[in-house]
Design a protein around this motif. Structure first.
Motif, PDB file in Angstrom:
ATOM      1  N   MET A 121       0.996  -1.090   0.197  1.00 15.94           N
ATOM      2  CA  MET A 121       0.241  -0.009  -0.073  1.00 15.94           C
ATOM      3  C   MET A 121       0.679   1.345  -0.108  1.00 15.94           C
ATOM      4  O   MET A 121       2.170   1.386   0.614  1.00 15.94           O
ATOM      5  N   ASP A 167       4.141   0.591   2.868  1.00 20.77           N
ATOM      6  CA  ASP A 167       3.639  -0.741   4.152  1.00 20.77           C
ATOM      7  C   ASP A 167       5.174  -1.560   3.519  1.00 20.77           C
ATOM      8  O   ASP A 167       4.677  -2.783   3.986  1.00 20.77           O
ATOM      9  N   HIS A 223       4.276  -3.907   0.732  1.00 23.46           N
ATOM     10  CA  HIS A 223       3.663  -4.041  -0.199  1.00 23.46           C
ATOM     11  C   HIS A 223       3.491  -4.455  -1.442  1.00 23.46           C
ATOM     12  O   HIS A 223       3.965  -2.867  -2.208  1.00 23.46           O
ATOM     13  N   THR A 275      -0.266  -8.129  -3.436  1.00 26.12           N
ATOM     14  CA  THR A 275      -0.617  -8.318  -1.851  1.00 26.12           C
ATOM     15  C   THR A 275      -1.264  -7.176  -1.608  1.00 26.12           C
ATOM     16  O   THR A 275      -2.144  -6.980  -1.142  1.00 26.12           O
ATOM     17  N   ASP A 276      -1.030  -6.092  -2.222  1.00 21.85           N
ATOM     18  CA  ASP A 276      -2.045  -4.655  -1.763  1.00 21.85           C
ATOM     19  C   ASP A 276      -3.522  -5.417  -2.005  1.00 21.85           C
ATOM     20  O   ASP A 276      -4.543  -4.912  -1.597  1.00 21.85           O
ATOM     21  N   LYS A 277      -3.609  -5.867  -3.428  1.00 22.23           N
ATOM     22  CA  LYS A 277      -4.980  -6.160  -4.225  1.00 22.23           C
ATOM     23  C   LYS A 277      -5.757  -7.462  -3.516  1.00 22.23           C
ATOM     24  O   LYS A 277      -7.013  -7.476  -2.290  1.00 22.23           O
ATOM     25  N   VAL A 278      -4.722  -7.772  -2.976  1.00 27.12           N
ATOM     26  CA  VAL A 278      -5.505  -9.319  -1.820  1.00 27.12           C
ATOM     27  C   VAL A 278      -6.574  -8.031  -0.478  1.00 27.12           C
ATOM     28  O   VAL A 278      -7.167  -8.881   0.105  1.00 27.12           O
ATOM     29  N   ASN A 279      -5.023  -7.155   0.747  1.00 29.49           N
ATOM     30  CA  ASN A 279      -5.658  -6.415   1.516  1.00 29.49           C
ATOM     31  C   ASN A 279      -6.314  -5.246   1.225  1.00 29.49           C
ATOM     32  O   ASN A 279      -6.440  -3.957   1.933  1.00 29.49           O
ATOM     33  N   TYR A 311      -8.546  -4.157   4.090  1.00 22.56           N
ATOM     34  CA  TYR A 311      -7.943  -3.766   5.119  1.00 22.56           C
ATOM     35  C   TYR A 311      -6.970  -2.584   4.586  1.00 22.56           C
ATOM     36  O   TYR A 311      -6.837  -1.940   6.181  1.00 22.56           O
ATOM     37  N   ASP A 312      -6.564  -2.117   3.565  1.00 21.96           N
ATOM     38  CA  ASP A 312      -5.784  -0.624   3.289  1.00 21.96           C
ATOM     39  C   ASP A 312      -6.466   0.389   3.989  1.00 21.96           C
ATOM     40  O   ASP A 312      -6.115   1.119   3.791  1.00 21.96           O
ATOM     41  N   LYS A 317      -6.971   0.823   7.139  1.00 24.48           N
ATOM     42  CA  LYS A 317      -5.614   2.053   7.736  1.00 24.48           C
ATOM     43  C   LYS A 317      -5.734   3.127   7.168  1.00 24.48           C
ATOM     44  O   LYS A 317      -4.826   3.560   7.896  1.00 24.48           O
TER      45      LYS A 317
END
Length: 161
Positions: A1, A114, A116, A120-124, A127-128, A131
């Motif tokens: 992110m 962060d 990533h 990984t950013d797509k998966v999170n 959550y991002d 944040k």
């Protein structure tokens, strides 16, 4: 992110906000790095060691979680926080920059990375977003506290020396 946002400090067209000097903002940002308990109520402890010219290492404890980072200072311009990978914490950074794009205007830019990758950013993503919102609120609080301290004269050079 990767995420960044600006907070306006001075706007000559808005008489409702007190004008701060670059020095006051700088002192406030350094104080937030050196004494974060003044700015982060849920922080249990902060210890600073390994002071060098323009940087220091600190250890912050939030309950059982301990985060070690390095703070790099570019006087009157930038405070950079670098968190190395540690345990389950990925390497990350935050760069806080004082910007004056025009006379009598000032902003503080908060730039997060962060560490990533895009996958990984797509998966999170959900959550991002949480944040990002939390980071932005914390940054707004930091500037609010800096404004309060400046208004009370606590960021003047004579007060700090």
């Amino acid at each position: 992110m990767k995420f960044e946002h600006l907070i306006e400090i001075n706007d000559p067209l808005n008489p409702l906000i007190d004008t701060l000097t670059r020095e006051q903002v700088w002192r406030g940002l350094v104080l937030a790095a050196e004494s974060p308990k003044l700015f982060v109520p849920h922080l249990d402890e902060c210890t600073i060691d390994q002071r060098e010219s323009g940087s220091f290492r600190r250890s912050r404890r939030f309950g059982e979680l301990v985060v070690i980072d390095r703070v790099l200072l570019t006087p009157l311009q930038e405070v950079r926080y670098e968190v190395p990978e540690q345990g389950e914490i990925a390497a990350s950074s935050l760069t806080v920059t004082i910007e004056t794009p025009a006379e009598h205007t000032m902003f503080v830019r908060f730039k997060y990375d962060d560490g990533h990758d895009a996958e990984t950013d797509k998966v999170n993503a959900m959550y991002d977003e949480y944040k990002k919102s939390a980071y932005q609120e914390a940054d707004i609080d930091t500037i609010r506290i800096v404004r309060e301290m400046a208004g009370a004269g606590r960021l003047d050079a004579s007060y700090l020396n």
